[in-house]
Design an enzyme around this catalytic site. Structure first.
Site, PDB file in Angstrom:
ATOM      1  N   PHE A   8       0.844  -1.340  -0.078  1.00 23.87           N
ATOM      2  CA  PHE A   8      -0.050  -0.027   0.103  1.00 23.87           C
ATOM      3  C   PHE A   8       0.711   1.377   0.214  1.00 23.87           C
ATOM      4  O   PHE A   8       0.801   2.157  -0.677  1.00 23.87           O
ATOM      5  CB  PHE A   8      -0.984   0.123   1.314  1.00 23.87           C
ATOM      6  CG  PHE A   8      -1.936   1.230   1.165  1.00 23.87           C
ATOM      7  CD1 PHE A   8      -3.100   1.058   0.523  1.00 23.87           C
ATOM      8  CD2 PHE A   8      -1.606   2.394   1.664  1.00 23.87           C
ATOM      9  CE1 PHE A   8      -3.856   2.166   0.554  1.00 23.87           C
ATOM     10  CE2 PHE A   8      -2.401   3.705   1.982  1.00 23.87           C
ATOM     11  CZ  PHE A   8      -3.582   3.463   1.129  1.00 23.87           C
ATOM     12  N   GLY A  41      -7.513 -10.261  -1.121  1.00 21.78           N
ATOM     13  CA  GLY A  41      -8.831  -9.822  -0.827  1.00 21.78           C
ATOM     14  C   GLY A  41      -9.699 -10.906   0.021  1.00 21.78           C
ATOM     15  O   GLY A  41      -9.225 -11.869   0.249  1.00 21.78           O
ATOM     16  N   GLY A  47      -7.323 -11.342   3.031  1.00 19.16           N
ATOM     17  CA  GLY A  47      -8.832 -11.370   3.166  1.00 19.16           C
ATOM     18  C   GLY A  47      -9.236 -10.662   4.613  1.00 19.16           C
ATOM     19  O   GLY A  47     -10.374 -10.894   4.932  1.00 19.16           O
ATOM     20  N   TYR A  74      -5.084  -4.709   3.007  1.00 18.82           N
ATOM     21  CA  TYR A  74      -4.616  -3.727   2.000  1.00 18.82           C
ATOM     22  C   TYR A  74      -6.078  -3.765   1.256  1.00 18.82           C
ATOM     23  O   TYR A  74      -6.619  -2.678   1.063  1.00 18.82           O
ATOM     24  CB  TYR A  74      -3.489  -4.233   1.283  1.00 18.82           C
ATOM     25  CG  TYR A  74      -2.991  -3.636  -0.037  1.00 18.82           C
ATOM     26  CD1 TYR A  74      -4.048  -2.511  -0.712  1.00 18.82           C
ATOM     27  CD2 TYR A  74      -2.169  -3.731  -0.764  1.00 18.82           C
ATOM     28  CE1 TYR A  74      -3.751  -1.930  -1.776  1.00 18.82           C
ATOM     29  CE2 TYR A  74      -1.674  -2.972  -1.797  1.00 18.82           C
ATOM     30  CZ  TYR A  74      -2.523  -1.910  -2.376  1.00 18.82           C
ATOM     31  OH  TYR A  74      -2.288  -1.382  -3.505  1.00 18.82           O
ATOM     32  N   LYS A  76       4.518   1.913  -0.588  1.00 20.06           N
ATOM     33  CA  LYS A  76       5.713   1.132  -1.004  1.00 20.06           C
ATOM     34  C   LYS A  76       7.040   2.014  -0.569  1.00 20.06           C
ATOM     35  O   LYS A  76       7.999   1.532  -0.130  1.00 20.06           O
ATOM     36  CB  LYS A  76       5.713   0.832  -2.547  1.00 20.06           C
ATOM     37  CG  LYS A  76       4.853  -0.358  -3.016  1.00 20.06           C
ATOM     38  CD  LYS A  76       4.951  -0.240  -4.492  1.00 20.06           C
ATOM     39  CE  LYS A  76       4.116  -1.513  -4.881  1.00 20.06           C
ATOM     40  NZ  LYS A  76       4.744  -2.769  -4.660  1.00 20.06           N
ATOM     41  N   ASN A 132       1.477 -14.135   1.372  1.00 17.50           N
ATOM     42  CA  ASN A 132       1.356 -13.438   0.166  1.00 17.50           C
ATOM     43  C   ASN A 132       0.362 -13.575  -0.887  1.00 17.50           C
ATOM     44  O   ASN A 132      -0.889 -14.210  -0.294  1.00 17.50           O
ATOM     45  CB  ASN A 132       2.869 -13.514  -0.587  1.00 17.50           C
ATOM     46  CG  ASN A 132       3.532 -12.279  -1.169  1.00 17.50           C
ATOM     47  OD1 ASN A 132       2.641 -11.483  -1.782  1.00 17.50           O
ATOM     48  ND2 ASN A 132       4.640 -12.184  -1.229  1.00 17.50           N
ATOM     49  N   ASN A 182       4.900 -12.007  -8.896  1.00 20.72           N
ATOM     50  CA  ASN A 182       4.920 -10.964  -9.884  1.00 20.72           C
ATOM     51  C   ASN A 182       6.199 -10.475 -10.352  1.00 20.72           C
ATOM     52  O   ASN A 182       6.252  -9.429 -11.092  1.00 20.72           O
ATOM     53  CB  ASN A 182       4.117  -9.638  -9.603  1.00 20.72           C
ATOM     54  CG  ASN A 182       2.653 -10.141  -8.902  1.00 20.72           C
ATOM     55  OD1 ASN A 182       1.802 -10.877  -9.309  1.00 20.72           O
ATOM     56  ND2 ASN A 182       2.284  -9.480  -7.673  1.00 20.72           N
ATOM     57  N   CYS A 230       6.673 -13.260  -3.931  1.00 23.14           N
ATOM     58  CA  CYS A 230       6.073 -12.447  -4.817  1.00 23.14           C
ATOM     59  C   CYS A 230       5.813 -13.080  -6.004  1.00 23.14           C
ATOM     60  O   CYS A 230       6.871 -13.429  -6.520  1.00 23.14           O
ATOM     61  CB  CYS A 230       6.641 -11.114  -4.864  1.00 23.14           C
ATOM     62  SG  CYS A 230       5.806 -10.040  -5.951  1.00 23.14           S
TER      63      CYS A 230
END
Length: 356
Positions: free
Chosen positions: A70, A267, A296, A317, A72, A246, A184, A182
């Site tokens: 959120f 979420g 969540g 987040y 960074k 994560n 990504n 991560c």
């Protein structure tokens, strides 16, 4: 109806990352003066002695924190404190600035109350973050720093990346999280291999003159055997805790068209999955390893479930994005009600209650 519930439909017409950047600019402006910070605190902070958690040689005024991703670049830590969060984790911070993946890279899954991101460790780099923490000062709540590697780094270079960020930013941190989970970032090598993890932790231990607590962030998609192998390494190096979990690459049961976007899912759909990982770790370690639960969390009930499963603290987040500035106050007030209902004097007394 809250002000945020009126504003959110307008914000959600903007691309997700654009709305996020606009929200941070608003928070940055709000925290720039003492009167505006005080006004936020008066409206949104909720304090109760039952919420305090003593962990990592620090006192957390409540167990509800903001997850990495959120903020960074440590731009709005004071505003997040004023909004009633008990701690803030900035990052993921890399040694040098990097742009991350191409836009669009952040997507709302409204039907699922979720998000998918493939940001790719975009950020301003450790020197900019260090300068900001020196100039703005750290908040009066515990501050975590999440550290990562450059996307272009080899396995050997990655070790030096972690060392550099730890060296520069650990003096400002109440704890440091090593982010090796991560989904990504480029998959050039196995970041979660035991050999790689051992080299990281050996390197950071040699740098850790101040005995800053070190945690590692794990993913939700690993087989349980791999999770337990990592926990064994955490014990081997006497690390201070685990952040679980994560984001996920799974898409099971989602309804939103954006479920097809690649990246990490966060979420509401992550709630049960991350809680299951927390419970498994807590049972495996007999509750002796501190856990920060994330995935969540959007209500007092979802936070309490993770606490009873073994988490000493929780982070969010996506729930903050969907529910707005009153999120921490609402969750903390509800936690006190749940603790009183079940006869617990504090959050600490409820940690791992479902394991007994």
């Amino acid at each position: 109806m809250t002000l945020y519930s009126r504003v959110r439909p307008l914000a959600f017409k903007l691309p997700a990352e654009t709305a996020h950047d606009l929200g941070k600019r608003t928070l940055r402006a709000t925290q720039s003066t003492w009167p505006t910070r005080a006004a936020l605190a008066a409206a949104y902070q909720y304090r109760h002695p039952a919420l305090e958690v003593d962990l990592f040689d620090a006192t957390f005024p409540n167990p509800v924190g903001v997850a990495a991703g959120f903020d960074k670049n440590a731009e709005v830590t004071h505003a997040l404190e004023a909004l009633g969060f008990g701690f803030v984790e900035v990052g993921t911070v890399t040694p040098y600035p990097q742009s991350g993946n191409d836009r669009p890279r952040l997507f709302r899954l409204r039907e699922d109350e979720a998000m998918v991101n493939r940001m790719g460790f975009n950020g301003q780099g450790m020197e900019r973050v260090k300068s900001r923490l020196e100039t703005d000062g750290t908040p009066n709540i515990p501050l975590g720093v999440n550290v990562g590697k450059m996307n272009s780094s080899s396995e050997r270079e990655a070790i030096e990346d972690y060392r550099r960020v730890f060296d520069r930013l650990s003096p400002f941190a109440d704890y440091v999280v090593v982010n090796v989970s991560c989904p990504n970032t480029p998959d050039e090598f196995d970041e979660g291999s035991p050999e790689h993890l051992r080299t990281i932790f050996e390197t950071l231990e040699a740098e850790n003159d101040r005995d800053v607590p070190i945690l590692v962030k794990i993913g939700p998609d690993e087989p349980q055997e791999s999770v337990f192998d990592l926990v064994d390494i955490v014990h081997e190096f006497d690390l201070d805790g685990i952040v679980a979990t994560n984001t996920s690459t799974t898409r099971e049961g989602l309804e939103s068209p954006n479920r097809e976007e690649w990246g990490g899912l966060s979420g509401k759909p992550m709630a049960d999955r991350s809680t299951a990982v927390i419970r498994a770790i807590a049972e495996y370690t007999d509750g002796d390893l501190p856990i920060i639960g994330v995935g969540g969390v959007d209500s007092a009930e979802s936070a309490y479930e993770k606490i009873r499963a073994g988490a000493s603290l929780v982070q969010l987040y996506t729930g903050f994005v969907y529910d707005g500035p009153s999120t921490a106050k609402r969750i903390n007030r509800g936690l006190v009600e749940l603790l009183e209902r079940d006869g617990y004097s504090s959050v600490e007394a409820a940690v791992g209650a479902d394991l007994e």
